[in-house]
Design an enzyme around this catalytic site. Structure first.
Site, PDB file in Angstrom:
ATOM      1  N   ASN A   1      22.402  39.431  44.183  1.00 17.24           N
ATOM      2  CA  ASN A   1      23.369  38.422  44.555  1.00 17.24           C
ATOM      3  C   ASN A   1      23.106  38.188  46.034  1.00 17.24           C
ATOM      4  O   ASN A   1      22.935  38.871  47.086  1.00 17.24           O
ATOM      5  CB  ASN A   1      24.610  39.350  44.570  1.00 17.24           C
ATOM      6  CG  ASN A   1      25.788  38.630  44.958  1.00 17.24           C
ATOM      7  OD1 ASN A   1      25.671  37.186  45.439  1.00 17.24           O
ATOM      8  ND2 ASN A   1      26.942  39.126  45.065  1.00 17.24           N
TER       9      ASN A   1
ATOM     10  N   ARG B   1      23.385  36.336  40.298  1.00 14.80           N
ATOM     11  CA  ARG B   1      24.504  35.652  40.517  1.00 14.80           C
ATOM     12  C   ARG B   1      24.585  34.209  41.229  1.00 14.80           C
ATOM     13  O   ARG B   1      23.876  34.270  42.067  1.00 14.80           O
ATOM     14  CB  ARG B   1      25.402  36.669  41.324  1.00 14.80           C
ATOM     15  CG  ARG B   1      26.921  36.169  41.599  1.00 14.80           C
ATOM     16  CD  ARG B   1      27.473  36.525  42.529  1.00 14.80           C
ATOM     17  NE  ARG B   1      28.761  36.101  42.842  1.00 14.80           N
ATOM     18  CZ  ARG B   1      29.484  36.139  43.827  1.00 14.80           C
ATOM     19  NH1 ARG B   1      29.024  36.356  44.937  1.00 14.80           N
ATOM     20  NH2 ARG B   1      30.562  35.406  44.151  1.00 14.80           N
TER      21      ARG B   1
ATOM     22  N   HIS C   1      34.831  33.642  40.996  1.00 14.51           N
ATOM     23  CA  HIS C   1      35.106  35.043  40.691  1.00 14.51           C
ATOM     24  C   HIS C   1      35.041  35.138  38.966  1.00 14.51           C
ATOM     25  O   HIS C   1      35.848  35.962  38.727  1.00 14.51           O
ATOM     26  CB  HIS C   1      36.424  35.630  41.323  1.00 14.51           C
ATOM     27  CG  HIS C   1      36.480  35.819  42.626  1.00 14.51           C
ATOM     28  ND1 HIS C   1      37.585  35.497  43.387  1.00 14.51           N
ATOM     29  CD2 HIS C   1      35.681  36.175  43.373  1.00 14.51           C
ATOM     30  CE1 HIS C   1      37.549  35.701  44.669  1.00 14.51           C
ATOM     31  NE2 HIS C   1      36.339  36.015  44.759  1.00 14.51           N
TER      32      HIS C   1
ATOM     33  N   LEU D   1      41.956  40.361  44.182  1.00 12.40           N
ATOM     34  CA  LEU D   1      42.724  40.215  45.256  1.00 12.40           C
ATOM     35  C   LEU D   1      41.747  41.168  46.061  1.00 12.40           C
ATOM     36  O   LEU D   1      41.917  42.422  46.256  1.00 12.40           O
ATOM     37  CB  LEU D   1      44.188  40.845  45.191  1.00 12.40           C
ATOM     38  CG  LEU D   1      44.975  40.359  44.514  1.00 12.40           C
ATOM     39  CD1 LEU D   1      46.413  41.105  44.434  1.00 12.40           C
ATOM     40  CD2 LEU D   1      45.319  38.749  44.410  1.00 12.40           C
TER      41      LEU D   1
ATOM     42  N   GLY E   1      38.352  37.515  49.472  1.00  9.63           N
ATOM     43  CA  GLY E   1      38.407  36.461  48.596  1.00  9.63           C
ATOM     44  C   GLY E   1      39.487  36.699  47.410  1.00  9.63           C
ATOM     45  O   GLY E   1      39.527  37.919  47.087  1.00  9.63           O
TER      46      GLY E   1
ATOM     47  N   ARG F   1      40.613  32.448  54.522  1.00  6.57           N
ATOM     48  CA  ARG F   1      40.713  31.204  53.759  1.00  6.57           C
ATOM     49  C   ARG F   1      42.383  30.806  53.766  1.00  6.57           C
ATOM     50  O   ARG F   1      42.874  31.856  53.415  1.00  6.57           O
ATOM     51  CB  ARG F   1      39.955  31.031  52.613  1.00  6.57           C
ATOM     52  CG  ARG F   1      38.487  30.953  52.696  1.00  6.57           C
ATOM     53  CD  ARG F   1      37.864  31.177  51.291  1.00  6.57           C
ATOM     54  NE  ARG F   1      37.318  32.636  51.179  1.00  6.57           N
ATOM     55  CZ  ARG F   1      36.852  32.961  50.180  1.00  6.57           C
ATOM     56  NH1 ARG F   1      36.570  32.371  49.204  1.00  6.57           N
ATOM     57  NH2 ARG F   1      36.263  34.201  50.114  1.00  6.57           N
TER      58      ARG F   1
ATOM     59  N   GLY G   1      43.933  44.593  45.274  1.00  3.98           N
ATOM     60  CA  GLY G   1      44.569  44.898  43.846  1.00  3.98           C
ATOM     61  C   GLY G   1      44.242  46.433  43.509  1.00  3.98           C
ATOM     62  O   GLY G   1      45.052  47.090  42.915  1.00  3.98           O
ATOM     63  N   GLU G   2      42.889  46.980  43.971  1.00  2.00           N
ATOM     64  CA  GLU G   2      42.911  48.384  43.383  1.00  2.00           C
ATOM     65  C   GLU G   2      43.574  49.438  44.264  1.00  2.00           C
ATOM     66  O   GLU G   2      43.631  50.508  43.768  1.00  2.00           O
ATOM     67  CB  GLU G   2      41.171  48.628  43.476  1.00  2.00           C
ATOM     68  CG  GLU G   2      40.573  47.934  42.212  1.00  2.00           C
ATOM     69  CD  GLU G   2      39.052  47.769  42.375  1.00  2.00           C
ATOM     70  OE1 GLU G   2      38.557  48.672  42.995  1.00  2.00           O
ATOM     71  OE2 GLU G   2      38.179  46.913  42.048  1.00  2.00           O
TER      72      GLU G   2
ATOM     73  N   GLU H   1      31.255  43.274  38.726  1.00  2.00           N
ATOM     74  CA  GLU H   1      30.408  42.150  38.528  1.00  2.00           C
ATOM     75  C   GLU H   1      29.088  42.330  38.180  1.00  2.00           C
ATOM     76  O   GLU H   1      28.435  41.724  37.301  1.00  2.00           O
ATOM     77  CB  GLU H   1      30.570  41.246  39.758  1.00  2.00           C
ATOM     78  CG  GLU H   1      32.087  40.678  39.688  1.00  2.00           C
ATOM     79  CD  GLU H   1      32.331  40.234  41.103  1.00  2.00           C
ATOM     80  OE1 GLU H   1      32.709  41.030  41.800  1.00  2.00           O
ATOM     81  OE2 GLU H   1      32.457  39.033  41.358  1.00  2.00           O
TER      82      GLU H   1
HETATM   83  P1  AMP Z   1      37.009  43.278  48.733  1.00  2.00           P
HETATM   84  O1  AMP Z   1      36.809  41.838  49.173  1.00  2.00           O
HETATM   85  O2  AMP Z   1      37.243  43.511  47.365  1.00  2.00           O
HETATM   86  O3  AMP Z   1      35.862  44.422  49.332  1.00  2.00           O
HETATM   87  O4  AMP Z   1      38.528  43.501  49.428  1.00  2.00           O
HETATM   88  C1  AMP Z   1      38.702  43.928  51.011  1.00  2.00           C
HETATM   89  C2  AMP Z   1      40.009  43.865  51.244  1.00  2.00           C
HETATM   90  O5  AMP Z   1      40.525  44.924  50.485  1.00  2.00           O
HETATM   91  C3  AMP Z   1      40.204  43.864  52.720  1.00  2.00           C
HETATM   92  O6  AMP Z   1      41.231  43.148  53.012  1.00  2.00           O
HETATM   93  C4  AMP Z   1      40.755  45.406  52.555  1.00  2.00           C
HETATM   94  O7  AMP Z   1      41.671  45.749  53.938  1.00  2.00           O
HETATM   95  C5  AMP Z   1      41.361  45.732  51.440  1.00  2.00           C
HETATM   96  N1  AMP Z   1      41.625  47.150  51.276  1.00  2.00           N
HETATM   97  C6  AMP Z   1      40.497  48.083  50.983  1.00  2.00           C
HETATM   98  N2  AMP Z   1      40.878  49.436  50.638  1.00  2.00           N
HETATM   99  C7  AMP Z   1      42.152  49.231  50.908  1.00  2.00           C
HETATM  100  C8  AMP Z   1      43.176  50.138  50.971  1.00  2.00           C
HETATM  101  N3  AMP Z   1      42.845  51.412  50.503  1.00  2.00           N
HETATM  102  N4  AMP Z   1      44.529  49.855  51.457  1.00  2.00           N
HETATM  103  C9  AMP Z   1      44.759  48.527  51.540  1.00  2.00           C
HETATM  104  N5  AMP Z   1      43.904  47.478  51.495  1.00  2.00           N
HETATM  105  C10 AMP Z   1      42.570  47.935  51.140  1.00  2.00           C
END
Ligand code: AMP
Length: 404
Positions: free
Chosen positions: A7, A90, A179, A208, A211, A240, A332-333, A383
């Site tokens: 990637n 990717r 995505h 979420l 991005g 963004r 989201g997770e 991914e």
């Molecule tokens: P990603 O782009 O998938 O790595 O997601 C990054 C975003 O996930 C950032 O805004 C982080 O603050 C949020 N994030 C990661 N872990 C947590 C958590 N335990 N609680 C709240 N937000 C989180």
């Protein structure tokens, strides 16, 4: 069969080496700040990770370092490059040319270059990654996996913009999405977790993270998505702005005396959670500040959840219902509070979040109540696995069993 997943970003090169048959991750790492004095290389699995300051003038140098780390020293994962059977790349923008992953040949390389106009930073970087692999592993087959191809099933009424049709004909201005590999993966996994054929389900998938994008997937077919011509459209994100009144663009240019590039930067890098809160693009920092009473942080947090809520409504209308809402990526997770805010008030639509299950941690899980008409499912995205699987299928043979 071992697949190296690459990637490549404008100044980074992320990679994973996976054995597809045994579904084992053999190695992973990232070269960052490629081309700068501060370049470094992180390599290894979790506890064994090493961070090495290393000179890399370009992606070609970075690739040489990656291959060396994979085959020698304390973190070596394989004995020689002969153990890399294929490479999966990717690619952010596949335009109208690619509705699925393809074996890379000269024509594919030319098309990826042609599409760089729509994703200048990303497609250009991917080409650097492809050329570096060609140089270091000339006989290894390579596959291109496009972020956009999953959305080539969108009907014209969803992908067209209401601007003069000639602009579509002249410049191919339309919605392409982003995505896609993540949305494809989480929709397949959600069907497995729910124990229903994907072809029987109406899904809303939500990626979420920093991005953000959402998709309506009707009986396994993507029918709408929030990202547009570029990954700026749709939901509010870390930096963004997402969808805004298009008239704001000339207004800002005129009043702030900005040129096209500057206003583009403002919308891509200085907006979203960062722009509203003035604190950070990271949701955790925004959440903490809001809990300490920072009003702009609270506003940013509210806007983010509201933006997701509105797309849920849109996609229920687009599909005439929904069976499950699937969440993935950093927010989201992991963010219990954001999920609670998103689903608050949606009970009249048959969407009921189970507050106890929502507090749980880790892995794939259903977090809706037992009597919720719509299931809410968390699926950690992967991914890289999807890219490795596509690569395996194109180079070797089709995998018919559902994903693990
Ligand atoms: P990603 O782009 O998938 O790595 O997601 C990054 C975003 O996930 C950032 O805004 C982080 O603050 C949020 N994030 C990661 N872990 C947590 C958590 N335990 N609680 C709240 N937000 C989180």
């Amino acid at each position: 069969m071992n697949v190296l997943v690459i990637n490549a970003g404008s100044s980074s090169l992320k990679y994973q080496l996976l054995n597809v048959e045994t579904q084992t991750l053999l190695a992973k790492g990232i070269c960052e700040r490629v081309g700068s004095e501060e370049a470094f290389h992180k390599h290894g699995l979790d506890k064994n990770e090493q961070v090495i300051d290393a000179k890399m003038a370009d992606h070609d140098d970075a690739m040489a370092l990656v291959l060396e780390a994979l085959t020698s020293g304390p973190t070596k994962a394989i004995d020689s490059l002969d153990e890399i059977d294929a490479v999966g790349h990717r690619i952010v923008q596949g335009g109208k040319y690619f509705d699925k992953s393809v074996l890379i040949d000269d024509e594919v390389i030319e098309r990826i270059g042609e599409l760089a106009e729509l994703a200048p930073l990303h497609n250009g970087a991917a080409l650097m990654g492809i050329h570096a692999c060609q140089k270091h592993m000339p006989d290894v087959p390579m596959v291109a996996v496009f972020d956009t191809s999953f959305f080539q099933t969108l009907p014209p009424k969803a992908y067209m913009y209401a601007i003069p049709y000639e602009l579509y004909e002249k410049y191919a201005i339309r919605k392409y999405g982003a995505h896609g590999t993540s949305h494809r993966y989480i929709s397949e996994r959600a069907a497995t977790v729910l124990d229903e054929p994907l072809d029987d389900l109406k899904l809303i998938t939500c990626h979420l993270g920093n991005g953000c994008s959402m998709s309506a997937i009707d009986h396994g077919v993507a029918v709408d998505t929030s990202m547009g011509l570029t990954p700026l459209d749709g939901l509010m994100m870390g930096t963004r702005c997402g969808a805004i009144d298009p008239a704001i663009v000339p207004f800002i240019m005129e009043h702030e005396n900005l040129n096209a590039q500057e206003v583009n930067d403002l919308m891509n890098k200085k907006s979203g959670l960062l722009g509203i809160s003035g604190i950070s693009n990271d949701l955790r920092s925004v959440r903490d500040a809001s809990e300490q009473g920072d009003e702009r942080a609270q506003l940013a947090y509210d806007m983010y959840s509201n933006s997701v809520k509105k797309y849920i409504g849109q996609y229920i209308a687009v599909m005439g219902g929904v069976d499950a809402i699937v969440l993935t990526a950093g927010v989201g997770e992991n963010c219990e509070k954001m999920r609670r805010m998103i689903f608050t008030g949606l009970q009249p639509l048959g969407i009921k979040l189970d507050l106890e299950k929502n507090k749980g941690r880790g892995g794939e899980r259903v977090i809706s109540t037992d009597d919720s008409a719509v299931q809410i499912v968390i699926i950690p995205t992967d991914e890289e696995y999807m890219i490795a699987r596509d690569t395996y299928e194109i180079v070797h043979e089709r995998i018919d069993e559902p994903l693990i």
